[in-house]
Design an enzyme around this catalytic site. Sequence first.
Site, short mmCIF file in Angstrom:
data_model
loop_
_atom_site.label_atom_id
_atom_site.label_comp_id
_atom_site.label_asym_id
_atom_site.label_seq_id
_atom_site.Cartn_x
_atom_site.Cartn_y
_atom_site.Cartn_z
NE ARG A 79 -1.16 2.40 2.96
CZ ARG A 79 -0.62 3.49 3.45
NH1 ARG A 79 -0.55 4.59 2.74
NH2 ARG A 79 -0.08 3.49 4.67
CG ASP A 80 3.25 4.18 3.09
OD1 ASP A 80 3.23 5.08 2.24
OD2 ASP A 80 3.60 4.37 4.26
CG HIS A 119 3.73 4.57 9.30
ND1 HIS A 119 3.03 3.71 8.47
CD2 HIS A 119 4.39 5.41 8.48
CE1 HIS A 119 3.26 4.03 7.21
NE2 HIS A 119 4.08 5.06 7.17
CG HIS A 155 8.10 7.82 6.21
ND1 HIS A 155 7.89 8.00 4.87
CD2 HIS A 155 7.00 7.20 6.68
CE1 HIS A 155 6.69 7.52 4.54
NE2 HIS A 155 6.13 7.02 5.63
CB CYS A 214 3.52 11.12 2.28
SG CYS A 214 1.88 11.89 2.37
CG ASN A 248 6.89 3.54 4.61
OD1 ASN A 248 6.22 4.09 5.46
ND2 ASN A 248 6.52 3.47 3.34
MG MG Z 1 4.52 5.73 5.16
#
Ligand code: MG
Length: 306
Positions: free
Chosen positions: A20-21, A211, A213, A244, A253
């Site tokens: 996803r990310d 979460h 980065h 993002c 990430n």
């Molecule tokens: Mg992220």
Amino acid sequence: MHVPYENLPGSVRMVEVAPRDGWQNLAEFIATPTKISLIKELAACGFTEIEVTSFVNPKAIPQLEDAAEVLAGFEPRPGLLRSALVPNRRGLEAALATSVDKLVFFISATETHNHRNLGCSRAASLAEIKEMRALIPAEKSCRVSLSNVFGCPYEGDVGYDAVSSMVESLVQAGISEITLCDTLGVAVPDQVYLYAAGLRESLPEIDFGLHLHDSCGRALACVMAGLQAGIDRFDTAAGGLGGCPFAPGAAGNLATEDLVSCLERMGIATGIEVSRLLACARRQADLVGARPSRMLAFTAGCEAAE
Ligand code: MG
């Protein structure tokens, strides 16, 4: 001698977010069967949760327009939660028409980022999260990813009180699992410790995760601070993919392989098979054309030197 790492948790929960990310930022569309096969390989590494896709507007993120097909190609299996990001009611309806196991809502700690990322005020997002929470059937679960907890690309520093008040509003909206996101990658370890420890102390019944980065190379240090504050759930992306689109300058990430190999050597169980994960991250890098993470490059160099 005082050993600062002696009270860390014996195990952690890893949430893999590359599908996803990580993939959402790639310009070239990954064919749906390729996505499904990579997600299956990730699942075989031992993850108990994978964020497999996102039910966002396909015009905004065309890479994930095949969300329903991806979920249809990767049926439920015991011991694995297949979660999906959902920005609004429309996304939730589309997600609930699939076999998805868990819904991930999101909201920003800052007003400007919430407008840029979700197109509405934080108050409107909170109201929508409360409504969506009430629509989730009992067999599915949800959490909220709270972005920009440690700094905002538009508003700069984000104070603890602003974060704490947003978290309290989410709890009042019925949310019991919250991930504190360093969307930009600007967090520092003492800040992570203070925010995480403060929130855990005031809301011990809430399941908090992190979460992170790696924009400034501090993500692993921030994990250590989080562990010391009692956090035992972490979002990471195989290969360190990600960024993002509404947080200019945000790097990838924290790479799953970086964290898993570090924690396993510290005696903290992740449930992930490192060699399998490295093979999977390499195949992903080949297939999607992404740069290899530091650890992938390092292990490839070691193999070449043998
Ligand atoms: Mg992220």
